[in-house]
Design an enzyme around this catalytic site. Sequence first.
Site, PDB file in Angstrom:
ATOM      1  N   CYS A   1      -6.123  -1.838   6.278  1.00  0.00           N
ATOM      2  CA  CYS A   1      -6.549  -2.908   5.370  1.00  0.00           C
ATOM      3  C   CYS A   1      -8.082  -2.965   5.286  1.00  0.00           C
ATOM      4  O   CYS A   1      -8.701  -2.044   4.768  1.00  0.00           O
ATOM      5  CB  CYS A   1      -5.980  -4.248   5.823  1.00  0.00           C
ATOM      6  SG  CYS A   1      -4.198  -4.286   6.023  1.00  0.00           S
TER       7      CYS A   1
ATOM      8  N   ASP B   1       1.941  -4.100  -3.546  1.00  0.00           N
ATOM      9  CA  ASP B   1       0.624  -4.315  -2.954  1.00  0.00           C
ATOM     10  C   ASP B   1      -0.379  -4.610  -4.060  1.00  0.00           C
ATOM     11  O   ASP B   1      -0.809  -3.706  -4.780  1.00  0.00           O
ATOM     12  CB  ASP B   1       0.194  -3.075  -2.165  1.00  0.00           C
ATOM     13  CG  ASP B   1      -1.057  -3.302  -1.323  1.00  0.00           C
ATOM     14  OD1 ASP B   1      -1.769  -4.280  -1.576  1.00  0.00           O
ATOM     15  OD2 ASP B   1      -1.317  -2.488  -0.422  1.00  0.00           O
TER      16      ASP B   1
ATOM     17  N   HIS C   1       1.918  -5.022   1.395  1.00  0.00           N
ATOM     18  CA  HIS C   1       0.616  -4.814   2.029  1.00  0.00           C
ATOM     19  C   HIS C   1       0.655  -5.266   3.491  1.00  0.00           C
ATOM     20  O   HIS C   1       1.158  -6.342   3.811  1.00  0.00           O
ATOM     21  CB  HIS C   1      -0.453  -5.606   1.281  1.00  0.00           C
ATOM     22  CG  HIS C   1      -1.835  -5.415   1.812  1.00  0.00           C
ATOM     23  ND1 HIS C   1      -2.635  -4.356   1.445  1.00  0.00           N
ATOM     24  CD2 HIS C   1      -2.566  -6.134   2.705  1.00  0.00           C
ATOM     25  CE1 HIS C   1      -3.788  -4.438   2.078  1.00  0.00           C
ATOM     26  NE2 HIS C   1      -3.773  -5.509   2.850  1.00  0.00           N
TER      27      HIS C   1
END
Length: 250
Positions: A140, A185, A217
Amino acid sequence: MASNPPGDCCTKGFRFEGEPTGKAIKVGQHDAYLAIPNASNAKDAAILIVPDVISIWQNSMLIADQFAERGYLTLIIDPFAGDALSLNRPSGFDFVHWLTKGSSGDNPHTKEAVDPIIEAAIKYLKEQHNVKKLGGVGYCFGAKYVARHFKNGIEVGFLAHPSFVEEEELEGFKAPLSIAAAETDSIFPAEKRHKSEEILAKNGQPYQINLYSQVVHGFSVRCDTSKKIERFAKEQAFEQAVTWFDTWLI
């Protein structure tokens, strides 16, 4: 951008079960976690994990331990100077303010603040552990900083559901790069994946983008492992990373 800025989904998820076996250390003034492989299977390479916004916690430590079990000396560095977020923030949390100002208002988490921390982690691995071959893992938030620090010695990269990576940062990563992406996502949607493919194809280096169905995500670090499809995606993304490093880093 090759991926969008972080958002609320970046803190949502579940804790993994297990007991971390590495050790908490300091890299300069920064918190870190070091997982050391057994001498019998230790490889001549190390991995630097630049984590998501929750930083050094149960899940990221267990993942570092997994890399160590596969032979890689593995370091997680806290890129937030002690100002990481907690899991499952309440709705309405001002994510942009935290990124630009920090919780205290004077502790930003911009590249100007984070870059020196990543540089210190790379220096620590090279000088204190004599690391000659270094792979970077970015989850991330951390994906941006793996891409940015090819120039400082990261030789092979793995990114999972990357956030706010600039196109020029992706273009600048002149080394083998593997990406694990979620089907759902908003931060790394289909159009961003396709743009990333175009950039990586032009780079001329080995690359890979694997798409995992029915996950969102953050799946590789915060999924619900009681759900078969999520557990499968998490485990396969880890194997994707290890296979990539075994092939291109060793």
